[in-house]
Write a protein that holds these residues in place. Structure first.
Motif, mmCIF file in Angstrom:
data_model
loop_
_atom_site.group_PDB
_atom_site.id
_atom_site.type_symbol
_atom_site.label_atom_id
_atom_site.label_comp_id
_atom_site.label_asym_id
_atom_site.label_seq_id
_atom_site.Cartn_x
_atom_site.Cartn_y
_atom_site.Cartn_z
ATOM 1 N N LEU A 56 32.992 34.291 35.941
ATOM 2 C CA LEU A 56 33.134 33.885 34.539
ATOM 3 C C LEU A 56 32.885 35.077 33.614
ATOM 4 O O LEU A 56 33.614 35.287 32.643
ATOM 5 N N LEU A 57 31.872 35.847 33.943
ATOM 6 C CA LEU A 57 31.570 37.021 33.120
ATOM 7 C C LEU A 57 32.697 38.039 33.190
ATOM 8 O O LEU A 57 33.034 38.685 32.212
ATOM 9 N N ARG A 104 35.461 36.747 31.071
ATOM 10 C CA ARG A 104 35.120 36.795 29.648
ATOM 11 C C ARG A 104 34.977 38.237 29.166
ATOM 12 O O ARG A 104 35.015 38.491 27.967
ATOM 13 N N GLY A 105 34.761 39.133 30.092
ATOM 14 C CA GLY A 105 34.547 40.529 29.712
ATOM 15 C C GLY A 105 35.741 41.404 30.068
ATOM 16 O O GLY A 105 36.775 41.360 29.404
ATOM 17 N N PHE A 155 39.260 39.948 30.112
ATOM 18 C CA PHE A 155 39.758 39.582 28.790
ATOM 19 C C PHE A 155 40.170 40.820 28.009
ATOM 20 O O PHE A 155 41.210 40.849 27.348
ATOM 21 N N HIS A 156 39.328 41.839 28.099
ATOM 22 C CA HIS A 156 39.655 43.067 27.380
ATOM 23 C C HIS A 156 40.966 43.652 27.897
ATOM 24 O O HIS A 156 41.819 44.087 27.125
ATOM 25 N N THR A 215 43.874 41.419 26.751
ATOM 26 C CA THR A 215 44.159 41.613 25.328
ATOM 27 C C THR A 215 44.846 42.956 25.130
ATOM 28 O O THR A 215 45.800 43.073 24.362
ATOM 29 N N ALA A 216 44.333 43.943 25.831
ATOM 30 C CA ALA A 216 44.905 45.280 25.702
ATOM 31 C C ALA A 216 46.370 45.267 26.135
ATOM 32 O O ALA A 216 47.237 45.799 25.442
ATOM 33 N N ILE A 217 46.645 44.639 27.264
ATOM 34 C CA ILE A 217 48.023 44.600 27.754
ATOM 35 C C ILE A 217 48.907 43.829 26.778
ATOM 36 O O ILE A 217 50.036 44.215 26.489
#
Lengths: 421, 220, 362, 578
Positions: free
Chosen positions: B7-8, B11-12, B15-16, B19-21
């Protein structure tokens, strides 16, 4: 000596891809709604006629040439580059089964203008030598003889004589400084000289000066239909040259869909410059006369139940929608609309050059079923339209389906109802 | 890796990355497209097309006219339900609003969870019927390729896993939540490179179509 | 060696009546989610069992778990150590120190070899044996030595169960959980920072009573306490459903008991019994006292984003990722775009005018 | 010479090892060495985190003094940000720390310290009736009947006879140092059990305000619990009444059990009034606003330093002055980049973890070199000299006494006169334990004031418990530093924080047990534990109960004391003790 090659076609496709085409391909979600809007699908139930499918080769070029991922796919061997055979195969889709009617562009939920893309695709097809023989012939005749049907000035001159004799009016020729330059379509010259008579009558009625040019009387543009901008440009430039030479204010596009599109909307772009004159469709001109109160009708209304068939390029792709209705209201009591009309009309099945493609004849006849049903549902006694090509196609359709329904051009009909002066 | 670590991770770093892609992909694809240019209009236009472009961007959200609706009613209804459901459950579910606020800095009121729940079910149902339709309707069957099924799956999974997580079906909540987030991340990563990019490009598509038609005086 | 009295005998000799004893059994049964029909059997089992030897090892810990155990109200600590178990080694509570303490451990291990229960609180540092020693021995060595003769191991607290605070990034001492070192013994994890008092005592009581470990979840936590997440059992849940959230501490929503999701509550991803049994004789629990759940019974909860960051908010770093991506995307896009433009203009430059002669193949 | 090693020191918090060099001829300790043997690295873990989250990490420094590090942490952040908290929040925090004190001291006395003085086995031979008489002569505590003590004795007997002694196994039972008569032992053992029950009730106060105990919740900018008399989900009349009940429960137990027991037991161990003296230097940070709000001028315990037992002079202390408080690592398993003999103020706190001790398993530490995970904090006086100081209850009572605090004076004088001991007896193991009891009494008496102030505030319409103004990190300065200090049960506690760009750039906790249990400093000066053991006679070296008595009188809390920190990106470690 040059000739069509696959490479030239491919290059033409590359050349023609722009922002909107990229956006269209990226946006397409394969929802299939364009199929439901295309009479080639609705009347055949064959999914291969789905409009977006017709664009597969163009899509391939866009993806492989202009996207990182597409290039990567080719590089990795995951995608095959476009082949000549594919283009050959797609001829049926890009020419035979598309009348450039643009109905699909109206329904696409993401807003894709598919016709815009088909026309670009035709550029590639033509340069690659995959244009249908019929269209090549028509285009060649247009360039070499001056008219796709091979008519020379002589033929028109003969018709003018007939008209002058029949109506007692004089048809002005090459009159410098006339307000209007009237163009004709080859179809009209051969099949519907009534149009010329009607124009002459109306012009006299409203007291306007007009002329016909011996150098540019043919309005149709096979270059547009086949997808050869260079040729289209040459054809347009003849008109532009004549109009400028004669110093007319307005060039009147005849009752012909593609002619209107070619000269009114594509002409300036093909020339790459603004026109010094206006271009109007005859119905626009007539409606302006009506609006100015210059059309005095005889008060004898058409009583037959009639409807109006919107030529695609005039209505949906041309913006002349209200004008014919205004004119019809002036002269007809029993004007009824088809369920789908105006910008949502259904094509006759022969536009976009399809009428010139021999091998498309059968298919075109089949899809005419749509128009046939529309008319039968409406139970009209008369059909009015404003495109000589539509008129011929519909007449052929009636013949094929053994239907009897009189068809008349709207200009002609308006002329009939004018007060004799 | 236990589910908390998972999960971490989603979420970490994941996710980054996603979002970046997404951002990178969208920027890349938009620039790729914009550099292709657009032909100039020389014809005497009936309007400059701006209003018409905007109108088409908006008007194609509205139901089409009856003739069109009649012919394509199924795809229209199911498509509406799916898209509305997807966007309502995405934009009006409180935890999502908090997420968006953290990313965009703006916030708005949400809908009660049971309403979101019903909307999600409707949306899921619509998606399933759309899939069945894709299998059985000849046109769609003919048109559909791998990307279509992939896109369907990637759009379906966030709704589906979100629903499962909310109801604690099948897996422990944190794991299901992690899968839910992961499914969104996969969607984000793939979005710029598939037809899913229509989420953004439809604006350009509608705009150019609408603007060109408006120049000719036609409202499309 | 004298025969050791059973728990039942021990209770009765202390004047605990049969009625009181049955009451204890009922409480224990309800805490462990055991069918009431089994209470007589439970009582019988308890009556016939000598006190279970328990060795409690403390490693990298804060003694919060032991403190929590002393707060247990049922079974309470007195009852546990006098009637249920024999707590043979426990740093904080045992009388003996130094060698005597180590002797107590050695004797208990010898006397109950293979039978004693090992309870561990605190994590074990592996980066250097000198990071934590007892009587000169490294934590790892002690753990392995004591675990060898244990019947089962109960890892109490999140440090022992999952590594806990010492393992929080960047884990300076290389701390690990008990289950990372002991793989050949049954292990029960009783996480929490600290665990709910009655959970510690009940799990020990469960083992003593039934001689088996309770049923566990995927993280080896007893289902009877860790089977449900806090969010599902939270009395504020209806407000979550309605979409009513406290936006700030001490705002109207906070006062009215609205959901603390936006204030960073980790209840939805936290499996524990706080919302059911609550704390300190069911007086309250963190959410009831206005603070979101920290998620303390979950692995790595220290690194699960800020305690005041809503669960749906991604961990920090998105902005950086986005800014890099924008630059990267723009760079790639401009390069790709320029390439496209060049390609297109090349195609235009090489355009050969199509004349009618060019419409056909030769 | 014999090397005595006591490891583990039990009945404390954490991992403490004592090594002592004993002169065999007179059984006297010539030198003692205190070693913290466990390190976690909480300060490194805290770096880069949200300062608002820090309290939860810091709180886990210790689960015994479970509120103090949480509070010191939120105070440090609030000090750095100049963050004002509402009066109600201050009062609720006072109540929580007060409850912590009373709870902690009572538990220390009965559960951690008592078994050094009370012989459990001896209690078996007590006469319950005589025990009852003894108890009734000391206080009015209701549970003092012969029947009650007979029940207790029976329970104990069963337990002992079971052969499973559990936590009492291997105790030094029967050691000649146990001086209590059987009846006093029985009474104390009974109260051992009573205190266990009692503390469970007291801990509920933390649950009401902070949701749970151990480790209740705190909040930068206030307290998490809202006040709303008309809500079932906030502090309402029912909750407040519960708090009032708990305060009553505390005061009753302190007055009726803890204080009388201390006096009674002390009266049998008067010789300990001259043993375990230690440094004679004492330090307090000051705490307990008597008006309720956080105003140092109203503190019950004033801040200051006492040197060489001289109560006539107290020196002011400044926690922010870099030249006043410094930590040394000369004998600790750390390095400083500026050299091991250099001291550093906590804001600049910098250390590198470097275990140089013997490889476990080991028998003996190398006390000439590094031997502890604890650092050695020192106070630098106005004379520029470095002082090892003692912190804790004794320091506080002495400070209050020196400053003439009336209740302190009265309680100290009364106790000394009852025990017939001179004032110098305060500087001892006994004095330390007695001081703890006396300050417990003073704080218990202060609890109702805070409670009444809270009620008065609510009555006046003030229900605010949280100040939102500086909650958002974007409202913070780019850099800020602050110190959160308090008097924790074991002594002066302070957390230093440096905040940069909304994140923790450096975090240092110098805790009471670091002051007391730290190893020798750069000048070879012993820490408080080490000094207190020096000169101690050990009656039975194999059962060194004397060491336990003195060490336990400090109430060690070792986990608190050991941390590590990281400055400027290098892995740096630092050890301390609370």
């Amino acid at each position: 000596m040059s000739a069509a090659t696959f490479a030239r076609g491919y290059q033409a496709l590359k050349e023609n891809i722009d922002i909107s085409i990229a956006a269209y391909f990226q946006s397409c979600v394969h929802c299939g709604m364009c199929a439901d809007a295309c009479l080639f699908y609705t009347e055949t139930n064959d999914p291969k006629y789905t409009p977006i499918h017709k664009l597969a080769p163009l899509r391939k070029v866009w993806e492989q040439e202009y996207t990182l991922l597409g290039r990567l796919k080719v590089w990795l061997g995951l995608a095959q580059p476009l082949k000549d055979e594919e283009l050959a195969e797609w001829k049926e889709y890009i020419y035979d089964s598309c009348t450039l009617c643009g109905r699909c562009s109206m329904v696409c939920p993401v807003g894709n203008d598919l016709v815009y893309m088909i026309r670009k695709a035709r550029e590639g097809m033509a340069a690659a030598g995959h244009a249908p023989a019929g269209l090549i012939g028509a285009t060649t005749r247009a360039i070499q003889i001056g008219s796709p049907m091979g008519l020379k000035w002589l033929a028109l001159q003969t018709q003018i004589k007939h008209v002058e004799n029949d109506t007692g009016l004089t048809i002005p020729i090459d009159q410098v400084g006339a307000e209007f330059l009237v163009l004709m379509s080859a179809m009209e010259i051969i099949n519907f000289p009534e149009y010329l008579a009607a124009v002459a009558k109306i012009m006299k009625h409203v007291g306007k000066t007009w002329t016909i040019s011996t150098e540019a009387f043919e309005a149709t543009n096979s270059g547009i239909q086949i997808g050869a901008s260079d040729i289209a440009k040459e054809l347009v430039s003849r008109i532009v040259k004549a109009a400028e030479k004669l110093q007319v204010k307005t060039v009147i596009s005849p009752e012909c869909g593609h002619a209107y599109m070619a000269i009114r909307w594509e002409g300036p772009n093909l020339m790459g410059r603004y026109f010094k004159f206006q271009v109007k469709h005859i119905l626009e001109v007539l409606d302006e006369f009506r609006d100015q109160g210059k059309l005095k009708t005889d008060g004898i209304f058409e009583t037959a139940r009639l409807t109006y068939h919107d030529p695609c390029q005039i209505a949906r792709r041309g913006g002349v929608i209200e004008q014919p209705r205004n004119l019809l209201k002036l002269i007809a009591r029993n004007f009824v609309e088809m369920a789908d009309h105006g910008k949502m009309n259904w094509c006759c099945g022969g536009g976009g050059g399809v009428s010139a493609i021999d091998e498309a004849h059968e298919l075109r006849t089949k899809v005419f079923n749509r128009k046939k049903n529309q008319l039968q549902e409406l139970k009209v006694e008369k059909l009015v339209t404003a495109c000589a090509n539509c008129r011929i196609i519909i007449e052929e359709g009636f013949e094929a389906y053994q239907m009897e329904l009189p068809i008349i051009g709207l200009t002609e009909m308006v002329a009939e109802h004018l007060v004799e002066k | 890796m236990n589910y908390t670590e998972f999960l971490l991770w989603v979420r970490g770093p994941a996710f980054h990355f996603a979002t970046a892609i997404l951002v990178l992909g969208l920027t890349l694809r938009f620039l790729e497209m914009l550099f292709l240019g657009s032909p100039r209009q020389y014809a005497a236009v009936r309007s400059n097309g701006i209003a018409g472009g905007i109108r088409t961007v908006i008007s194609r959200f509205a139901p089409p006219e009856p003739g069109v609706f009649q012919r394509s009613w199924f795809i229209i209804v199911a498509g509406y339900l799916f898209h509305l459901g997807f966007f309502i459950s995405f934009f009006l579910f409180a935890p999502h609003i908090i997420l968006l606020k953290s990313l965009l800095g703006v916030s708005w009121p949400g809908l009660p969870a049971p309403v979101i729940n019903i909307i999600t079910i409707i949306s899921l149902f619509a998606m399933i019927t759309l899939l069945i339709n894709r299998w059985y309707y000849p046109v769609l069957r003919f048109l559909s390729d791998f990307e279509d099924y992939l896109s369907w799956t990637l759009a379906f999974l966030p709704l589906f896993t979100g629903y499962l997580a909310f109801h604690h079906i099948w897996l422990p909540y944190p794991l299901m939540l992690a899968l839910h987030i992961l499914s969104v991340e996969i969607l984000m990563i793939v979005l710029p490179f598939t037809k899913l990019i229509h989420t953004f490009t439809f604006i350009i598509a509608r705009w150019t179509n609408g603007a060109r038609a408006a120049q000719k005086g036609v409202q499309v | 060696m004298t025969k050791q009295p059973t728990i039942g005998e021990s209770l009765r000799s202390q004047g605990i009546s049969r009625r009181e004893f049955m009451k204890f059994c009922t409480t224990a049964a309800s805490l462990m989610a055991i069918s009431p029909a089994l209470i007589p059997q439970l009582a019988k089992a308890l009556e016939n069992t000598p006190r279970q030897s328990v060795i409690w090892l403390s490693f990298q810990e804060c003694t919060g778990c032991t403190e929590s155990l002393t707060r247990s109200h049922a079974p309470n600590l007195e009852s546990l150590i006098f009637n249920t178990i024999s707590l043979d080694y426990h740093h904080t509570l045992q009388a003996a120190s130094g060698e005597a303490a180590e002797l107590a451990r050695a004797e208990a291990m010898k006397a109950n070899n293979g039978k004693y229960l090992l309870v561990v609180d605190g994590s074990i540092p592996l980066a250097n044996p000198g990071y934590s020693t007892i009587a000169g021995m490294s934590n790892k060595d002690i753990l392995l030595e004591v675990a060898q003769g244990a019947k089962a191991v109960i890892a109490v607290g999140t440090c022992a169960a999952f590594g806990g605070l010492p393992k929080a990034a960047p884990n300076p001492t290389g701390a690990v959980a008990v289950q990372d070192l002991i793989t050949d013994k049954p292990i029960v994890n009783v996480p929490g920072c600290p665990p709910i008092p009655i959970v510690i005592s009940s799990v020990i009581a469960h083992y003593v009573t039934f001689g088996v470990l309770p049923q566990l979840d995927g993280l080896k936590r007893p289902l009877s306490f860790f089977g449900q997440n806090i969010h599902d059992r939270c009395y504020r849940r209806p407000f979550y459903e309605r979409g009513w959230f406290a936006e700030s501490f001490d705002d109207e929503g906070a006062k009215q008991g609205w959901c603390l999701y936006k204030l960073g509550c980790k209840g939805p991803v936290t499996y524990n019994a706080c919302a059911i049994f609550k704390w300190n004789d069911a007086v309250s629990f963190p959410i009831e006292a206005g603070h979101g759940c920290l998620g303390c019974s979950e692995p790595d909860f220290w690194d699960a984003g800020g305690f005041y960051q809503a669960l749906s908010v991604p961990l920090t770093g998105t902005a950086t990722a986005v800014s890099y991506a924008m630059v990267g995307g723009a760079a790639l896009g401009v390069v790709g775009g320029l390439l496209n433009r060049q390609k297109k203009s090349e195609a235009k430059q090489h355009h050969e005018v199509v004349s009618i002669a060019d419409l056909k193949r030769t | 010479m014999t090397r005595l090693v006591v490891d583990p020191i039990t009945r404390i918090e954490g991992h403490l090892r004592i090594e002592a060099q004993m002169d065999d001829a007179n059984k006297t300790i010539t030198a003692a060495y205190s070693s913290g043997t466990m390190v976690r690295g909480i300060e490194v873990i805290l770096r880069g985190r949200d300062p608002r989250d820090a309290w939860a990490f810091a709180q886990r420094i210790c689960g015994v003094c479970t509120v103090v590090h949480g509070l010191a942490s939120v105070r440090a952040v609030e000090d750095a940000l100049k963050y004002k908290i509402p009066p109600n929040a201050q009062l609720i925090r006072n109540l929580m720390i007060g409850a912590q004190y009373i709870h902690d001291h009572v538990m220390h006395f009965y559960h951690l310290h008592a078994l050094d003085w009370v012989d459990v086995v001896s209690a078996l031979s007590a006469d319950p009736k005589a025990t009852s008489e003894l108890a009734q002569s000391l206080s009015s505590y209701p549970k003092s009947s012969p029947g009650y003590f007979a029940d207790m004795q029976k329970k104990l007997k069963t337990f002992v006879e079971s052969g499973q002694l559990g936590i009492f196994a291997q105790g030094y039972w029967g050691h000649p140092a146990y001086k209590l008569p059987p009846e006093a032992n029985l009474m104390a053992v009974s109260h051992y059990l009573e205190a266990l029950t009692w503390q469970r009730e007291v801990a509920k106060l933390h649950a009401i305000f902070g949701g749970k105990n151990p480790h209740p919740n705190f909040l930068v900018g206030g307290v998490p619990c809202a006040i709303d008399l008309n809500s079932d989900s906030a502090l309402n009349a029912k909750r407040l009444a519960q708090v009032q009940d708990i305060i009553g429960l505390m005061r009753d137990f302190v007055d009726q059990v803890y204080l009388p027991d201390t006096l009674a037991i002390a009266s049998f161990y008067k010789e300990w009034g001259s043993q375990g003296e230690g440094l004679g230097n004492f330090l307090t940070y000051g705490d307990f606003p008597t008006t309720g709000l956080d105003d140092p001028t109203t503190f019950l315990v004033p801040a200051g330093v006492i040197l060489n037992r001289d109560l006539s002079v107290t020196y002011p202390i400044d926690l922010n002055a870099p030249e006043q408080i410094q930590e040394y690592v000369t004998h600790s398993w750390y390095d400083y980049s500026s050299g091991k003999d250099q001291g550093l103020h906590p804001y600049q706190g910098e250390t590198q973890l470097n275990y140089t001790g013997p490889t476990p398993p080991y028998k003996q530490l190398e006390v000439e070199k590094e031997y502890s995970w604890l650092k050695s904090p020192r106070w630098i006086g106005p004379d520029g000299k470095m002082y090892a100081v003692e912190v804790g209850p004794l320091a506080r009572v002495l400070m209050m006494y020196a400053k003439g605090q009336p209740q302190a004076k009265e309680l100290v004088d009364s106790m000394l006169s009852k025990l017939n001991l001179p004032i110098s007896a305060l500087y001892s193991t006994l004095g330390r334990t007695a001081a703890r009891t006396l300050e417990t009494k003073m704080i218990a008496d202060l609890m109702p004031t805070w409670y009444d102030n809270l009620i008065a505030n609510i009555k006046a319409g003030d229900t605010i418990t949280f100040n939102e103004t500086l909650w958002d990190p974007s409202s913070w300065p780019q850099r800020a530093q602050g110190v959160g200090y308090m008097e924790a049960p074991r002594g002066g506690l302070a957390h230093w924080i440096v905040i940069e760009n909304g994140k923790i750039a450096n975090y240092q906790a110098v805790v009471p047990s670091t002051w007391n249990a730290g190893p020798r400093d750069a000048q070879g000066q012993a820490g408080a534990y080490e000094a207190a053991l020096q000169g101690q006679v050990i009656e039975k070296p194999e059962q060194p109960i004397e060491i336990l008595r003195t060490i336990h009188s400090f109430d060690p809390c070792i986990a608190c004391a050991v941390h590590l920190t990281d400055v400027k990106g290098e892995e740096v470690l630092k050890v301390k003790v609370c």
